[in-house]
Scaffold this motif. Structure first.
Motif, PDB file in Angstrom:
ATOM      1  N   ASP A  28      72.519  15.515 129.073  1.00  0.00           N
ATOM      2  CA  ASP A  28      73.802  15.026 128.538  1.00  0.00           C
ATOM      3  C   ASP A  28      74.077  13.588 128.981  1.00  0.00           C
ATOM      4  N   LEU A  29      73.826  13.305 130.255  1.00  0.00           N
ATOM      5  CA  LEU A  29      74.041  11.937 130.763  1.00  0.00           C
ATOM      6  C   LEU A  29      73.159  10.948 130.008  1.00  0.00           C
ATOM      7  N   SER A  30      71.930  11.344 129.787  1.00  0.00           N
ATOM      8  CA  SER A  30      70.969  10.467 129.123  1.00  0.00           C
ATOM      9  C   SER A  30      71.306  10.273 127.642  1.00  0.00           C
ATOM     10  N   GLU A  31      71.666  11.386 126.979  1.00  0.00           N
ATOM     11  CA  GLU A  31      71.864  11.330 125.526  1.00  0.00           C
ATOM     12  C   GLU A  31      73.289  10.973 125.130  1.00  0.00           C
ATOM     13  N   LYS A  32      74.282  11.555 125.834  1.00  0.00           N
ATOM     14  CA  LYS A  32      75.687  11.345 125.454  1.00  0.00           C
ATOM     15  C   LYS A  32      76.395  10.343 126.359  1.00  0.00           C
ATOM     16  N   GLY A  33      75.832  10.117 127.564  1.00  0.00           N
ATOM     17  CA  GLY A  33      76.473   9.206 128.510  1.00  0.00           C
ATOM     18  C   GLY A  33      77.493   9.879 129.404  1.00  0.00           C
ATOM     19  N   PHE A  34      77.609  11.210 129.296  1.00  0.00           N
ATOM     20  CA  PHE A  34      78.546  11.950 130.165  1.00  0.00           C
ATOM     21  C   PHE A  34      78.202  13.436 130.124  1.00  0.00           C
ATOM     22  N   PHE A  35      78.734  14.176 131.102  1.00  0.00           N
ATOM     23  CA  PHE A  35      78.711  15.632 131.002  1.00  0.00           C
ATOM     24  C   PHE A  35      80.060  16.162 131.464  1.00  0.00           C
ATOM     25  N   GLU A  36      80.383  17.387 131.055  1.00  0.00           N
ATOM     26  CA  GLU A  36      81.674  17.995 131.384  1.00  0.00           C
ATOM     27  C   GLU A  36      81.468  19.179 132.315  1.00  0.00           C
ATOM     28  N   GLU A  37      82.450  19.392 133.169  1.00  0.00           N
ATOM     29  CA  GLU A  37      82.456  20.529 134.085  1.00  0.00           C
ATOM     30  C   GLU A  37      83.822  21.181 134.009  1.00  0.00           C
ATOM     31  N   PRO A  38      83.915  22.516 133.951  1.00  0.00           N
ATOM     32  CA  PRO A  38      85.239  23.131 133.983  1.00  0.00           C
ATOM     33  C   PRO A  38      85.938  22.818 135.303  1.00  0.00           C
ATOM     34  N   SER A  39      87.253  22.679 135.253  1.00  0.00           N
ATOM     35  CA  SER A  39      88.036  22.358 136.448  1.00  0.00           C
ATOM     36  C   SER A  39      88.808  23.578 136.913  1.00  0.00           C
ATOM     37  N   ASP A  40      88.864  23.775 138.226  1.00  0.00           N
ATOM     38  CA  ASP A  40      89.669  24.865 138.788  1.00  0.00           C
ATOM     39  C   ASP A  40      91.153  24.507 138.781  1.00  0.00           C
ATOM     40  N   TYR A  41      91.465  23.248 138.546  1.00  0.00           N
ATOM     41  CA  TYR A  41      92.843  22.769 138.731  1.00  0.00           C
ATOM     42  C   TYR A  41      93.535  22.410 137.423  1.00  0.00           C
ATOM     43  N   SER A  42      92.805  22.436 136.305  1.00  0.00           N
ATOM     44  CA  SER A  42      93.371  21.978 135.040  1.00  0.00           C
ATOM     45  C   SER A  42      92.628  22.627 133.883  1.00  0.00           C
ATOM     46  N   ALA A  43      93.324  22.754 132.736  1.00  0.00           N
ATOM     47  CA  ALA A  43      92.672  23.290 131.533  1.00  0.00           C
ATOM     48  C   ALA A  43      91.658  22.287 130.992  1.00  0.00           C
ATOM     49  N   GLU A  44      91.898  21.013 131.298  1.00  0.00           N
ATOM     50  CA  GLU A  44      90.980  19.961 130.859  1.00  0.00           C
ATOM     51  C   GLU A  44      89.747  19.940 131.761  1.00  0.00           C
ATOM     52  N   PRO A  45      88.550  19.794 131.195  1.00  0.00           N
ATOM     53  CA  PRO A  45      87.361  19.731 132.057  1.00  0.00           C
ATOM     54  C   PRO A  45      87.273  18.396 132.794  1.00  0.00           C
ATOM     55  N   TYR A  46      86.545  18.400 133.893  1.00  0.00           N
ATOM     56  CA  TYR A  46      86.190  17.134 134.549  1.00  0.00           C
ATOM     57  C   TYR A  46      85.123  16.461 133.696  1.00  0.00           C
ATOM     58  N   ILE A  47      85.223  15.155 133.542  1.00  0.00           N
ATOM     59  CA  ILE A  47      84.196  14.392 132.833  1.00  0.00           C
ATOM     60  C   ILE A  47      83.522  13.463 133.833  1.00  0.00           C
ATOM     61  N   TYR A  48      82.214  13.520 133.908  1.00  0.00           N
ATOM     62  CA  TYR A  48      81.443  12.608 134.760  1.00  0.00           C
ATOM     63  C   TYR A  48      80.580  11.746 133.846  1.00  0.00           C
ATOM     64  N   THR A  49      80.788  10.442 133.898  1.00  0.00           N
ATOM     65  CA  THR A  49      80.055   9.548 132.996  1.00  0.00           C
ATOM     66  C   THR A  49      78.874   8.898 133.721  1.00  0.00           C
ATOM     67  N   ARG A  50      77.932   8.456 132.923  1.00  0.00           N
ATOM     68  CA  ARG A  50      76.793   7.719 133.474  1.00  0.00           C
ATOM     69  C   ARG A  50      77.281   6.447 134.167  1.00  0.00           C
ATOM     70  N   ALA A  51      78.296   5.806 133.573  1.00  0.00           N
ATOM     71  CA  ALA A  51      78.851   4.573 134.159  1.00  0.00           C
ATOM     72  C   ALA A  51      79.453   4.848 135.533  1.00  0.00           C
ATOM     73  N   LEU A  52      80.172   5.981 135.679  1.00  0.00           N
ATOM     74  CA  LEU A  52      80.769   6.338 136.965  1.00  0.00           C
ATOM     75  C   LEU A  52      79.684   6.515 138.023  1.00  0.00           C
ATOM     76  N   ILE A  53      78.624   7.233 137.664  1.00  0.00           N
ATOM     77  CA  ILE A  53      77.544   7.522 138.616  1.00  0.00           C
ATOM     78  C   ILE A  53      76.788   6.244 138.978  1.00  0.00           C
ATOM     79  N   GLU A  54      76.480   5.433 137.985  1.00  0.00           N
ATOM     80  CA  GLU A  54      75.736   4.184 138.268  1.00  0.00           C
ATOM     81  C   GLU A  54      76.587   3.222 139.087  1.00  0.00           C
ATOM     82  N   ASP A  55      77.879   3.109 138.754  1.00  0.00           N
ATOM     83  CA  ASP A  55      78.775   2.236 139.510  1.00  0.00           C
ATOM     84  C   ASP A  55      78.988   2.764 140.931  1.00  0.00           C
ATOM     85  N   GLY A  56      78.985   4.083 141.072  1.00  0.00           N
ATOM     86  CA  GLY A  56      79.147   4.666 142.401  1.00  0.00           C
ATOM     87  C   GLY A  56      78.106   4.149 143.375  1.00  0.00           C
TER      88      GLY A  56
END
Length: 256
Positions: A151-179
């Motif tokens: 997903d990171l390679s093809e879409k530039g992000f992946f999603e993870e369900p969140s324990d704290y919100s109905a909205e999933p967590y989104i982790y982007t390639r940009a976030l990881i590379e900038d990290g």
């Protein structure tokens, strides 16, 4: 109780929502976590305490969070750090104590580095809750599944369900590379101020071993680590909030 409306600070073309209450120094600066906002339980509890104590209190929402503009998926550590520094420089006066929760602890450590580089030694103490510095490299990357890597390679992000919100967590390639450009746990960390870490042993998101590693990298400073046996990642139960206020109060007394 309805919160007073925020003021907005333009940072690089994005409107960042800020709430600032004037008061005595050392002031308190709240730095929230990934996908949290400045009206959460811990921030509101600290705000009420600061008001009672007559302390200055500053908080803001990162872009893509809460009342700020911008898209969450466009955010990176560098972006959110720049916004935090802009709010800090615009609204704080005198000595300050940074209180960082989860990702906010990473932002706090980077703020200390950047402020000191600019000759600003106004940070009088750090209180870090369930600290998650370098979480993209230390916690997210090592656990990536093949599907997430795809997903990171093809879409530039992946999603993870969140324990704290109905909205999933989104982790982007940009976030990881900038990290990788903002890593703080690659060697000794000199904050030049006392540090108090609060860490729950029942934290399913950031393991206690991460806090222990952070402590081992803070050799030159006065560091206290308080482990909360049944504490989870949020540390928002009444007893956790009480410990937070006692910890911040002690840091204020020490810095005052």
């Amino acid at each position: 109780m309805t919160a007073t409306p925020p003021v907005f600070l333009d940072v690089g073309g994005t409107e960042i929502a800020v709430r600032h209450a004037a008061g005595s120094a050392p002031g308190i600066v709240w730095l929230g976590g990934y996908k949290s906002d400045m009206l959460g339980t811990k921030a509101e509890t600290l705000s009420a305490w600061a008001a009672t104590e007559g302390r200055a209190f500053l908080r803001h929402d990162y872009s893509g969070h809460g009342e700020s503009g911008g898209a969450f998926a466009d955010g990176t550590i560098s972006t959110w750090l720049a916004q935090s520094l802009a709010a800090f420089r615009r609204f704080s006066k005198g000595k300050q104590i940074l209180v960082g929760s989860s990702m906010g602890a990473w932002i706090a450590l980077r703020m200390v580095q950047e402020l000191r580089k600019a000759g600003d030694d106004s940070i009088a103490g750090l209180v870090l809750l369930a600290p998650a510095p370098d979480f993209t490299a230390e916690l997210v990357e090592p656990a990536l599944t093949e599907a997430q890597k795809r997903d990171l390679s093809e879409k530039g992000f992946f999603e993870e369900p969140s324990d704290y919100s109905a909205e999933p967590y989104i982790y982007t390639r940009a976030l990881i590379e900038d990290g990788r450009n903002n890593l703080t746990m690659t060697g000794p960390i000199n904050t030049h101020c006392p540090v108090h870490i609060l860490q729950g042993l029942a934290d399913a998101d950031v393991p206690a071993s991460h806090a222990l590693k952070l402590v081992s990298l803070l050799p030159a400073d006065d560091v206290t680590l308080s482990l909360i046996p049944d504490g989870d990642h949020r540390l928002s139960r009444p007893q956790d909030l009480d410990m937070l206020l006692r910890t911040v109060g002690a840091m204020v007394e020490r810095a005052g």
